[in-house]
Write an enzyme that holds these catalytic residues in place. Structure first.
Site, mmCIF file in Angstrom:
data_model
loop_
_atom_site.group_PDB
_atom_site.id
_atom_site.type_symbol
_atom_site.label_atom_id
_atom_site.label_comp_id
_atom_site.label_asym_id
_atom_site.label_seq_id
_atom_site.Cartn_x
_atom_site.Cartn_y
_atom_site.Cartn_z
ATOM 1 N N GLY A 13 0.790 -1.234 0.000
ATOM 2 C CA GLY A 13 0.000 0.000 0.000
ATOM 3 C C GLY A 13 0.817 1.276 0.000
ATOM 4 O O GLY A 13 0.373 2.309 0.518
ATOM 5 N N SER A 14 1.997 1.244 -0.648
ATOM 6 C CA SER A 14 2.805 2.475 -0.620
ATOM 7 C C SER A 14 2.158 3.597 -1.432
ATOM 8 O O SER A 14 2.309 4.774 -1.096
ATOM 9 C CB SER A 14 4.238 2.206 -1.088
ATOM 10 O OG SER A 14 4.267 1.916 -2.459
ATOM 11 N N ASN A 15 1.431 3.259 -2.471
ATOM 12 C CA ASN A 15 0.723 4.318 -3.214
ATOM 13 C C ASN A 15 -0.415 4.900 -2.385
ATOM 14 O O ASN A 15 -0.672 6.106 -2.420
ATOM 15 C CB ASN A 15 0.204 3.780 -4.553
ATOM 16 C CG ASN A 15 1.280 3.785 -5.614
ATOM 17 O OD1 ASN A 15 1.685 4.845 -6.087
ATOM 18 N ND2 ASN A 15 1.771 2.600 -5.966
ATOM 19 N N ARG A 66 -16.215 -14.361 -9.278
ATOM 20 C CA ARG A 66 -15.782 -12.964 -9.403
ATOM 21 C C ARG A 66 -16.962 -12.015 -9.183
ATOM 22 O O ARG A 66 -16.849 -10.968 -8.556
ATOM 23 C CB ARG A 66 -15.243 -12.788 -10.823
ATOM 24 C CG ARG A 66 -14.096 -11.852 -10.965
ATOM 25 C CD ARG A 66 -13.539 -11.938 -12.372
ATOM 26 N NE ARG A 66 -12.492 -12.920 -12.487
ATOM 27 C CZ ARG A 66 -11.249 -12.762 -12.026
ATOM 28 N NH1 ARG A 66 -10.910 -11.667 -11.393
ATOM 29 N NH2 ARG A 66 -10.344 -13.691 -12.178
ATOM 30 N N ARG A 93 -6.812 -7.704 -8.264
ATOM 31 C CA ARG A 93 -7.934 -8.516 -8.743
ATOM 32 C C ARG A 93 -8.509 -7.877 -10.000
ATOM 33 O O ARG A 93 -8.633 -6.651 -10.084
ATOM 34 C CB ARG A 93 -9.079 -8.595 -7.700
ATOM 35 C CG ARG A 93 -8.694 -9.162 -6.371
ATOM 36 C CD ARG A 93 -8.260 -10.591 -6.403
ATOM 37 N NE ARG A 93 -9.247 -11.511 -6.922
ATOM 38 C CZ ARG A 93 -8.984 -12.793 -7.222
ATOM 39 N NH1 ARG A 93 -7.763 -13.267 -7.065
ATOM 40 N NH2 ARG A 93 -9.928 -13.582 -7.675
ATOM 41 N N HIS A 111 -0.706 1.959 -12.958
ATOM 42 C CA HIS A 111 -0.083 0.742 -13.491
ATOM 43 C C HIS A 111 1.400 1.031 -13.728
ATOM 44 O O HIS A 111 1.754 2.087 -14.264
ATOM 45 C CB HIS A 111 -0.773 0.347 -14.809
ATOM 46 C CG HIS A 111 -0.170 -0.858 -15.444
ATOM 47 N ND1 HIS A 111 -0.454 -2.142 -15.019
ATOM 48 C CD2 HIS A 111 0.733 -0.988 -16.441
ATOM 49 C CE1 HIS A 111 0.241 -3.003 -15.743
ATOM 50 N NE2 HIS A 111 0.971 -2.325 -16.610
ATOM 51 N N LEU A 146 -8.476 -5.171 -19.211
ATOM 52 C CA LEU A 146 -7.354 -5.172 -18.258
ATOM 53 C C LEU A 146 -6.318 -4.122 -18.661
ATOM 54 O O LEU A 146 -5.771 -4.168 -19.766
ATOM 55 C CB LEU A 146 -6.696 -6.568 -18.230
ATOM 56 C CG LEU A 146 -5.500 -6.704 -17.286
ATOM 57 C CD1 LEU A 146 -5.940 -6.574 -15.837
ATOM 58 C CD2 LEU A 146 -4.786 -8.014 -17.517
ATOM 59 N N ASP A 147 -6.079 -3.173 -17.769
ATOM 60 C CA ASP A 147 -5.114 -2.087 -17.995
ATOM 61 C C ASP A 147 -5.403 -1.339 -19.294
ATOM 62 O O ASP A 147 -4.488 -0.805 -19.938
ATOM 63 C CB ASP A 147 -3.664 -2.633 -18.006
ATOM 64 C CG ASP A 147 -3.322 -3.332 -16.696
ATOM 65 O OD1 ASP A 147 -3.797 -2.885 -15.635
ATOM 66 O OD2 ASP A 147 -2.600 -4.349 -16.743
ATOM 67 N N GLU A 176 5.638 6.786 -9.257
ATOM 68 C CA GLU A 176 4.224 6.529 -8.939
ATOM 69 C C GLU A 176 3.756 7.392 -7.776
ATOM 70 O O GLU A 176 2.662 7.945 -7.788
ATOM 71 C CB GLU A 176 4.014 5.052 -8.573
ATOM 72 C CG GLU A 176 4.220 4.100 -9.736
ATOM 73 C CD GLU A 176 3.905 2.659 -9.356
ATOM 74 O OE1 GLU A 176 2.887 2.420 -8.693
ATOM 75 O OE2 GLU A 176 4.688 1.759 -9.724
HETATM 76 C C1 GRF Z 1 2.649 -0.615 -7.787
HETATM 77 O O1 GRF Z 1 3.780 -0.704 -8.621
HETATM 78 C C2 GRF Z 1 1.398 -0.435 -8.604
HETATM 79 O O2 GRF Z 1 1.591 0.347 -9.754
HETATM 80 C C3 GRF Z 1 1.095 -1.862 -9.006
HETATM 81 O O3 GRF Z 1 1.410 -2.630 -7.882
HETATM 82 C C4 GRF Z 1 2.369 -1.934 -7.086
HETATM 83 C C5 GRF Z 1 1.722 -1.741 -5.751
HETATM 84 O O4 GRF Z 1 2.552 -1.133 -4.836
HETATM 85 N N1 GRF Z 1 -0.262 -2.007 -9.473
HETATM 86 P P1 GRF Z 1 1.969 -0.584 -3.488
HETATM 87 O O5 GRF Z 1 1.104 -1.662 -2.857
HETATM 88 O O6 GRF Z 1 1.177 0.659 -3.777
HETATM 89 O O7 GRF Z 1 3.173 -0.310 -2.649
#
Ligand code: GRF
Length: 215
Positions: A13-15, A66, A93, A111, A146-147, A176
């Site tokens: 969850g760093s983002n 799903r 998911r 992404h 997807l993406d 990111e």
């Molecule tokens: C990130 O690189 C994001 O782009 C990808 O998975 C990674 C998740 O990183 N979808 P975090 O959990 O946000 O640290």
């Protein structure tokens, strides 16, 4: 005005943390009010709890399809009130059309590649194997492909001599953490509009969505 944001995670969850910190220092006029994980022991949940953010777990392993998982996820998101945006941040998911249509133009993902190049998994290894000189990340609206949803912005980073997956993923992740909060702020101030699959920023139709460069 402070908008409420729900963030979906599967791991560290760093983002999500970068979004939360941008809210804290007011570079993002929003509040992360709910963090939801499909993985019960996701590390990002600990961060959210420690920072007083409401958390939920919807474990995909407890659902036989799903569709049923996505319906439970919808209930969990909507129970907490109408979030202005639902952000995917390392949420691993695939989502059904029912889900993506419900949050049409409110559902955003980051992404780790320059989409449409390298969709799917292992994007850093894909970029190195392809001998790409440039790599990066993309923030896009989510649809059922997807993406494949409309791109709002990309951040580009160089691939340097001797890079491996670890060094490259660290460089992309740093990008990111800058790109995602910046783009979310643009979305919240209604500077981003999406018609069909065409993204417009500040009422100026642009063929190439916003591109940032981080070294
Ligand atoms: C990130 O690189 C994001 O782009 C990808 O998975 C990674 C998740 O990183 N979808 P975090 O959990 O946000 O640290």
């Amino acid at each position: 005005m402070t908008h409420e944001i729900t963030v979906l995670i599967s791991g560290r969850g760093s983002n999500m943390q970068a979004i939360h910190q941008a809210c804290d220092n007011a570079t993002l006029q929003a509040k992360v009010t709910h963090v939801i994980s499909n993985v019960p022991n996701a590390a990002g949940l600990d961060y959210a709890r420690q920072h007083g953010i409401n958390t939920s777990v919807v474990n995909h392993k407890e659902y036989s399809s799903r569709e049923l998982f996505d319906q439970a996820l919808i209930k969990t998101i909507d129970r907490a009130g109408p979030a202005k945006l639902v952000l995917l941040a390392g949420f691993m998911r695939r989502l059904t059309a029912e889900f993506t249509q419900r949050y049409h133009q409110r559902l955003i993902n980051i992404h780790p590649s320059l989409l449409p190049r390298h969709p799917g998994l292992n994007t850093h290894a894909q970029a190195i194997a392809a001998s790409d000189r440039w790599h990066g990340c993309t923030v896009h609206y989510v649809n059922e492909a997807l993406d494949g949803g409309p791109v709002i912005a990309r951040a580009i980073v160089p691939i340097k001599n001797g890079d491996n997956v670890d060094s490259l993923s660290a460089r992309v992740l740093a990008a990111e953490h800058k790109l995602y909060p910046a783009v979310v702020q643009l979305c919240l101030q209604d500077s981003v509009a999406c018609q069909d699959s065409h993204v417009k920023i500040n009422d100026t139709a642009i063929r190439n969505p916003l591109l940032y460069y981080y070294q």
